[in-house]
Scaffold this active site. Structure first.
Site, short mmCIF file in Angstrom:
data_model
loop_
_atom_site.label_atom_id
_atom_site.label_comp_id
_atom_site.label_asym_id
_atom_site.label_seq_id
_atom_site.Cartn_x
_atom_site.Cartn_y
_atom_site.Cartn_z
N CYS A 2 0.84 -1.19 0.00
CA CYS A 2 0.00 0.00 0.00
C CYS A 2 0.88 1.24 0.00
O CYS A 2 2.10 1.15 0.14
CB CYS A 2 -0.86 0.02 1.26
N ARG A 28 1.09 2.05 -6.10
CA ARG A 28 1.32 1.03 -5.07
C ARG A 28 0.05 0.25 -4.73
O ARG A 28 0.07 -0.70 -3.95
CB ARG A 28 1.85 1.68 -3.79
N TRP A 75 -3.59 -1.71 -1.35
CA TRP A 75 -3.49 -2.94 -2.15
C TRP A 75 -3.92 -4.05 -1.21
O TRP A 75 -3.20 -4.38 -0.26
CB TRP A 75 -2.03 -3.12 -2.60
N ASN A 101 1.28 0.15 5.94
CA ASN A 101 1.69 -0.64 4.78
C ASN A 101 2.50 -1.80 5.31
O ASN A 101 3.49 -1.58 6.01
CB ASN A 101 2.55 0.21 3.83
N GLY A 102 2.09 -3.02 5.00
CA GLY A 102 2.82 -4.20 5.49
C GLY A 102 1.84 -5.28 5.89
O GLY A 102 0.65 -5.23 5.51
N GLU A 479 11.21 -19.83 -18.78
CA GLU A 479 10.92 -18.47 -18.33
C GLU A 479 12.01 -17.50 -18.81
O GLU A 479 11.70 -16.39 -19.24
CB GLU A 479 10.78 -18.45 -16.80
N LYS A 483 11.26 -14.22 -21.23
CA LYS A 483 11.65 -12.85 -20.89
C LYS A 483 12.42 -12.23 -22.06
O LYS A 483 12.16 -11.11 -22.47
CB LYS A 483 12.51 -12.79 -19.63
N GLU A 486 10.25 -11.73 -25.34
CA GLU A 486 9.13 -10.77 -25.31
C GLU A 486 9.60 -9.32 -25.18
O GLU A 486 8.93 -8.43 -25.65
CB GLU A 486 8.11 -11.11 -24.22
N HIS A 502 16.96 -34.26 -29.89
CA HIS A 502 15.91 -34.84 -30.75
C HIS A 502 15.43 -33.85 -31.79
O HIS A 502 14.24 -33.83 -32.13
CB HIS A 502 14.77 -35.34 -29.86
N LYS A 602 -0.62 -6.03 -20.16
CA LYS A 602 -0.33 -6.61 -18.84
C LYS A 602 -1.35 -7.68 -18.49
O LYS A 602 -1.03 -8.69 -17.89
CB LYS A 602 -0.33 -5.50 -17.79
C1 F6R Z 1 5.15 -12.64 -19.43
C2 F6R Z 1 3.83 -12.33 -18.90
C3 F6R Z 1 2.67 -13.10 -19.40
C4 F6R Z 1 1.70 -13.43 -18.25
C5 F6R Z 1 0.45 -14.12 -18.81
C6 F6R Z 1 -0.47 -14.56 -17.68
O1 F6R Z 1 6.15 -11.85 -18.88
O2 F6R Z 1 3.68 -11.46 -18.08
O3 F6R Z 1 3.07 -14.25 -20.05
O4 F6R Z 1 2.37 -14.26 -17.36
O5 F6R Z 1 -0.23 -13.25 -19.65
O6 F6R Z 1 -0.89 -13.50 -16.90
P1 F6R Z 1 -1.56 -13.73 -15.50
O7 F6R Z 1 -0.53 -14.30 -14.58
O8 F6R Z 1 -2.02 -12.37 -15.07
O9 F6R Z 1 -2.70 -14.67 -15.70
#
Ligand code: F6R
Length: 607
Positions: A2, A28, A75, A101-102, A479, A483, A486, A502, A602
């Protein structure tokens, strides 16, 4: 995560100052907002659920009297987003107001004790115990600073708090343990806040409050004392020369880098999850006939890693499934005996929700792991756990991934204890190592970042990368690849290392970069074999390896070191950190914006 703010003005009205500062803290959290002021010996409060602008439109947050005020943007962690759970929280007499906050870990025990003394609680938050505890101390005749000092000695967990009392209307008392707290010093008044951007337009003089300190803000400035021994601390303000844009990112050039660096803090938060939520979820998992771990993107990689954790620690077989495939792959098979653990940072990913909906219609049990309390996933889940990472602004998931891994490994350990399949010593060892993870991540960030930056510069023009790992490190490899591709737009591949023979190995030619994730675990011998295969074909091998692993160092072209002695099932957390940094710095070298990669959002709310 928060945002808190407080101000003591020499003259004028504090509420608009708090309102503007809260807007700067909105990143936040924005589940609810609230302000409290003191005027003529009375406490005034306005608070409600929703974003600041929406709450302001209804309640006019600027229209509160008084030159002393607190503010909070929330939050949600304990208690759903609602008006009653919004901060500030007050005591029984509405004389004391607190913003926090915490996470107060022992709030349930304290609340019970206070209820037995006759205190009446209104909210479901952990925070509300604080004003009631202060109320008790003031009843015993203590002054506000001493009362707050004594209260903090009862609190376990993390906090940055600011407290006002109508009976001592000339001051704000703040205290800090682990959650951030800074004081801003200006001609017109003095401020406290969760971070510097909150007051940067008002002053560039900041005093950083350290863990275990209490600070009193008043007309004459600020006084800091140590909570333990009441010793006074003399600390002059520092001059902050950040631009407002830099300030938002706490001095980092991008949110992604800021969020990578927030991981030790977020991991500490995940280690404070209320045991009862994990217990409840573990009860369902323990009894389940079949368990599907369902998610998209990075969250899917967390599920993949979790399937190794559940299998190795709890001897529980689980099926990790990409959410968008769930209905086709398992839609007809799922039934009343199935348990779905859906993992979604946002709690709003359409593919994940569609899988959950399909499973719900077939009477399966739905469990959720998410970062957003109040999201659709929390509403659809029988039980959900909040991963406590705070808002993630960078589109690429970083801190939310490691938080998910931490929660999932705690779950696996909880199920392991119930099933009694591994020894107490093994469980205790894993629990101990899990507690050390925030520090380990801190160490990697401190010691390896410069080197990774140089590697990014060296390899930035490569046209494709290969990421390989065995066992649970195959999830880490996936992963790391996601990263890089993307945010730096480099088409890359990731495979369990054994699978590379393979087919994919045909891509290798001299200089082709292959990133190996190679902790010293049971896969050691075979992964060394895979490194040799790549080297024999002229690949440039970059290894994420254990400190002191001289044999691997000799075999590869470049390496990044991760502290040694980490159990295999927890290894994705430390080993993904260098991969996140590598992706970030390659993106920056290639002039890509890591915070807003093209074509991505996002939260993906379409199927
Ligand atoms: C990659 C990324 C996406 C999300 C995916 C799922 O860096 O952020 O691959 O992981 O869109 O999103 P959530 O976790 O919000 O369901």
């Amino acid at each position: 995560m928060c945002g808190i703010f407080g101000c003591v003005l020499k003259n004028g009205v504090a509420a608009p100052v708090v309102h503007a500062a809260l807007k700067r803290l909105e990143y936040r959290g924005y589940d609810s907002v609230g302000e409290a002021t003191i005027h003529e010996g009375r406490l005034f409060i306005k608070k409600d659920q929703g974003k600041i602008d929406d709450v302001h439109a209804v309640h006019n947050l600027d229209n509160l009297p008084g030159r002393i005020a607190l503010g909070h943007t929330r939050w949600a962690t304990h208690g759903a987003p609602s008006q009653v759970n919004a901060h500030p929280h007050t005591d029984c007499q509405n004389q004391i107001a607190v913003v926090h906050n915490g996470i107060i870990e022992n709030f349930a025990a304290i609340r019970k004790e206070l209820e037995e003394l006759g205190h009446v609680f209104r909210s479901k938050t952990d925070t509300e115990v604080i004003p009631h505890l202060v109320e008790e101390k003031l009843k015993n005749g203590l002054a506000l600073p001493e009362a707050v000092r004594e209260v903090t000695r009862r609190l376990e967990g993390s906090y940055a708090i600011a407290v006002i009392s109508a009976k001592e209307p000339d001051k704000i008392v703040c205290a800090r343990k682990e959650s951030p707290l800074v004081v801003g010093v200006a001609e017109k008044g003095i401020y406290c806040a969760s971070d510097i951007p909150a007051f940067l337009p008002l002053t560039n003089k900041a005093v950083i409050i350290e863990d275990g300190e209490l600070v009193v803000l008043g007309n004459n400035g600020y006084e800091i004392q140590r909570i333990n021994d009441r010793n006074q601390v003399l600390r002059e303000p520092e001059i902050i020369d950040w631009t407002p844009e830099m300030a938002e990112k706490q001095g980092h050039p991008h949110f992604m880098l800021k969020e990578i660096h927030e991981q030790p803090l977020c991991l500490r938060n995940t280690l404070r999850l209320q045991e009862q939520y994990l217990d409840l979820m573990a009860t369902f998992l323990e009894r389940a006939t079949e368990v599907y771990l369902v998610a998209a993107g990075t969250s899917y990689h967390a599920c993949l890693a979790a399937s190794y954790m559940f299998s190795k620690v709890a001897l529980l077989a689980t099926h990790p499934v990409i959410a968008s495939e769930f209905v086709e792959q398992h839609g007809k098979a799922v039934n009343i005996d199935s348990t779905i653990l859906a993992v979604s940072q946002s709690g709003e990913t359409a593919d994940t929700l569609a899988a959950v909906e399909c499973a719900r219609q077939r009477a399966a049990t739905i469990l959720g792991l998410t970062n957003v309390v109040g999201s659709t996933l929390t509403r659809l889940s029988r039980v959900y756990v909040c991963q406590q990472s705070g808002p993630e602004i960078g589109v690429a998931a970083t801190k939310t991934f490691t938080s998910q891994l931490s929660v999932l490994s705690q779950l696996a350990l909880n199920v392991a204890k119930r099933r009694g399949k591994i020894s107490h010593t093994e469980i205790e060892d894993l629990e101990e190592k899990l507690q050390q993870i925030p520090e380990i991540v801190e160490k990697i960030l401190k010691t390896q970042e410069k080197k990774i930056k140089l590697l990014a510069n060296k390899y930035k023009d490569k046209r494709c990368f290969f990421f390989l790992g065995r066992g649970i490190s195959a999830a880490t490899a996936l992963e790391g690849k996601l990263k890089l591709l993307e945010i730096a737009y480099i088409p890359s591949l990731a495979y369990p290392a054994g699978e590379s023979k393979h087919g994919p190995i045909s891509l290798i030619e001299p200089g082709f970069p292959v990133i190996f994730i190679c902790p010293k675990d049971e896969t050691r011998k075979t992964i060394m074999g895979n490194i040799m295969e790549m080297k024999a074909r002229g690949a440039s091998v970059i290894a994420m390896l254990e400190e002191g692993d001289e044999e691997t160092k000799r075999a590869v072209d470049d390496y990044v070191e991760v502290p040694r002695g980490f159990p295999e099932v927890l290894s994705p957390i430390p080993y993904v950190i260098p991969l996140q940094l590598f992706a970030y710095y390659v993106a920056v070298e290639r002039n890509c914006d890591p915070d807003m990669p093209r074509n991505l959002a996002k939260s993906v709310t379409v199927k």
